[in-house]
Design a protein around this motif. Structure first.
Motif, PDB file in Angstrom:
ATOM      1  N   ALA A 477      27.949  38.911  31.282  1.00  0.00           N
ATOM      2  CA  ALA A 477      27.102  40.051  30.921  1.00  0.00           C
ATOM      3  C   ALA A 477      26.143  40.364  32.064  1.00  0.00           C
ATOM      4  N   TYR A 502      25.717  35.136  26.862  1.00  0.00           N
ATOM      5  CA  TYR A 502      27.111  35.031  27.302  1.00  0.00           C
ATOM      6  C   TYR A 502      27.329  33.734  28.081  1.00  0.00           C
ATOM      7  N   ASN A 505      25.575  34.916  32.738  1.00  0.00           N
ATOM      8  CA  ASN A 505      24.626  36.028  32.639  1.00  0.00           C
ATOM      9  C   ASN A 505      24.054  36.345  34.026  1.00  0.00           C
ATOM     10  N   GLU A 556      32.580  41.665  34.719  1.00  0.00           N
ATOM     11  CA  GLU A 556      31.654  41.742  33.591  1.00  0.00           C
ATOM     12  C   GLU A 556      32.358  42.268  32.339  1.00  0.00           C
ATOM     13  N   ARG A 557      31.938  41.735  31.217  1.00  0.00           N
ATOM     14  CA  ARG A 557      32.463  42.205  29.935  1.00  0.00           C
ATOM     15  C   ARG A 557      31.551  43.269  29.332  1.00  0.00           C
ATOM     16  N   THR A 558      30.246  43.064  29.516  1.00  0.00           N
ATOM     17  CA  THR A 558      29.255  43.961  28.915  1.00  0.00           C
ATOM     18  C   THR A 558      28.123  44.213  29.901  1.00  0.00           C
ATOM     19  N   LYS A 596      31.691  49.706  28.509  1.00  0.00           N
ATOM     20  CA  LYS A 596      31.020  48.426  28.750  1.00  0.00           C
ATOM     21  C   LYS A 596      29.508  48.496  28.528  1.00  0.00           C
TER      22      LYS A 596
END
Length: 606
Positions: A477, A502, A505, A556-558, A596
């Protein structure tokens, strides 16, 4: 250098003529006629006017901009924001820093005020040449205004194609235009070579000494010959310094020949004082007059392009340095990153141009209002470059900069006489971006104070406990912050209150550097599975954060960011809140994938 590279470099000079010199290149259409509205066209007066025009071009454009200002650019970038960024590292006192910053704000705003009148006066002055075509002498004023408005609409429509594409089409036209100015002007100079005596600055000094009050009044009109000179510096980011300087050598010679040709023409045709430019061309080649009017219309369209390009460039600098709200920006070139299109600004300028056309209705009336913003911007440039040369200990250049700066200030003071004649429009239009800049910068400071950040050490201590014992969300994240020593409250809220931590981070800080180009980044550990990524892009960079993350093998996921809800009882802060709401979010400005993004709502009372 290969033949292909040489050809490419020379083509950039032609493009420079299309983007940069349209405004100053069309000044001969109206400058001489406007000055002579206040004076009798005697031989002595014509010589004195020519001398003033020549030395105004020399000192304000060639010396102040082509030599001094462009020598201060970095990697080919220019403009008011560049000068401020160059100067700030030398400043230590808070008051001086605030003064220089304020000058930068005013300079940007004045350029926009000037950018509205430039297309109006340029296009309308050329369209009015239709009245000299046999059979069209009685063309109504409304018809001329509608033609000018349609031409302006077409110009603003093509802006989204990009400066490079526009310049490719406009450059060759301006080459023909400048050749026409030089050839016709040179022809009439040969008919009366006595006019070359006016090359001496003594004629200008003599007029100022004998008629000090009248001289001060007409300086505002003499300045019209130099309007557009500021584009040499503002548009450097589009084309680079060398093509612009080469283009000025060609353009300045053509302009001088044209002005002195008009002077020589008036010596034998004093009855043509109302429109010496078009009358001169009509006498030179009556059969080619209609093509000339068409060429003049094209040239004035191109004149408007120079100012529009400069405004886009300067506003983008203002957005990346966070003194102006983020607008949706389209990048129009793969080669030069500062070639951009800002749709909302483009159509705001168009609406203002149309208002100017139908309010003033005549180019002569527009000329009476034109020049206030230009001279103000030139004065600010003179002050800033003088200060920079002082700090750099380049005292010779500093001395010359002070002289040209003082000249600009005198022209600026003279231009204040135009306020009752419509000059107030420049100030009204310039006040809009200035108000937005002041409101936005003050509002940002208020908002930051209202959103009380978490102390870095306290945050890291709590994070260490939470990460060790809490469940983690799979993936990486990103969390955006402004400063490294203060953690935004939304990050603490997300991790500690909502329990969203996460596996990995990263707190990301984007801090614009004082350099125009280049991107540096530094990744450092803060705690277990918690890193700090500081990205420093140049203020003219088209920053691709996604690409940078991929280069660092970060998937990155988010992406989390603070989404502020601003509450206030103050009318100004309510306006600031509206601007924030209408502007694209900080992360949207850097083109992150929308799927995202997660905005964490924060309520702030200011």
């Amino acid at each position: 250098m290969t033949l292909r590279e040489r050809i490419k470099n020379e083509m950039m000079v032609i493009k420079a003529l299309g983007v940069v010199y349209g405004d100053i290149g069309t000044s001969p259409i109206y400058t001489f006629a406007v000055i002579l509205l206040l004076l009798d066209p005697t031989k002595q007066t014509i010589f004195e006017i020519l001398s003033m025009i020549l030395w105004t071009l020399t000192m304000l454009v060639t010396v102040q901009y082509a030599w001094l200002a462009t020598s201060l650019s970095r990697r080919g970038e220019g403009g008011t924001v560049v000068l401020v960024q160059l100067l700030l590292p030398y400043l230590k006192g808070a008051r001086l820093t605030a003064l220089v910053t304020a000058l930068g704000y005013v300079g940007i705003s004045l350029m926009i005020g000037d950018g509205v009148i430039t297309p109006a006066i340029s296009i309308l002055s050329a369209v009015e040449g239709i009245n000299l075509i046999p059979g069209y002498e009685e063309t109504s004023r409304m018809t001329l205004l509608l033609i000018a408005a349609l031409i302006a609409f077409a110009l603003f429509m093509v802006q989204k194609k990009g400066v490079e594409n526009v310049a490719t089409a406009f450059g060759p036209i301006m080459v023909v235009w400048f050749f026409s100015l030089g050839i016709v002007g040179g022809y009439f100079i040969l008919q009366n070579t006595e006019v070359l005596h006016a090359l001496s600055p003594l004629y200008a000094l003599s007029f100022i000494q004998e008629h000090p009050y009248i001289s001060f009044v007409i300086l505002a009109d003499v300045l019209l010959c130099a309007t557009g000179g500021e584009a040499l510096y503002a548009d450097m980011g589009h084309l680079g310094r060398l093509p612009i300087l080469k283009g000025w050598l060609f353009a300045s010679l053509a302009l001088i020949l044209c002005y002195y040709g008009q002077g020589a023409f008036l010596l034998s045709h004093p009855e043509s004082v109302k429109s010496p430019f078009f009358e001169m061309f009509h006498v030179f080649a009556p059969s080619l007059y209609i093509p000339l009017v068409i060429l003049a219309i094209f040239a004035t369209v191109i004149a408007s392009q120079a100012m529009i390009s400069g405004i886009f460039s300067v506003l983008y600098q203002a957005m990346t340095t966070r003194i102006f709200p983020h607008f949706n920006v389209n990048y129009t070139s793969n080669e030069l990153r500062s070639q951009i299109y800002v749709g909302s600004v483009n159509w705001f300028l168009f609406i203002c141009v149309v208002l100017m056309l139908f309010d003033f209705q005549e180019s002569a009336k527009l000329a009476s209002a034109y020049g206030l913003s230009v001279s103000g911007a030139m004065s600010i440039t003179g002050i800033l470059i003088s200060m920079i040369f002082l700090f750099k200990k380049e005292y010779f250049k500093m001395s010359i900069a002070i002289i040209t700066g003082l000249m600009s200030i005198i022209f600026f003071l003279s231009s204040w006489l135009k306020i009752p004649h419509g000059g107030y429009w420049s100030l009204i239009i310039a006040s809009i971006p200035l108000f937005i800049i002041l409101l936005y910068t003050k509002g940002q400071k208020k908002l930051y104070k209202a959103l009380i950040p978490v102390d870095k050490d306290e945050f890291l201590e709590e994070y260490s406990k939470r990460y060790r014992y809490a469940n983690h969300v799979n993936g990486t994240a990103l969390f955006f912050a402004r400063q490294a020593n203060a953690i935004p409250a939304y990050i603490a809220k997300t991790m500690f209150q909502n329990g969203i931590i996460y596996d990995y981070n990263i707190i990301v800080i984007i801090k614009t550097s004082h350099e125009p180009h280049g991107i540096t980044s530094h990744l450092s550990p803060l705690g277990e599975a918690l890193d700090l990524l500081i990205i420093q892009p140049g203020y003219m960079e088209q920053l691709d954060v996604e690409k940078l993350l991929i280069e660092r093998h970060i998937n990155e996921r988010t992406i989390f960011y603070g989404d502020e809800e601003i509450i206030s009882d103050n009318i100004f802060w309510k306006m600031y809140a509206m601007i924030k709401e209408l502007s694209p979010s900080f992360v949207s400005f850097y083109n992150f994938p929308h799927e995202k993004l997660i905005g964490v709502a924060r309520r702030a009372k200011i």
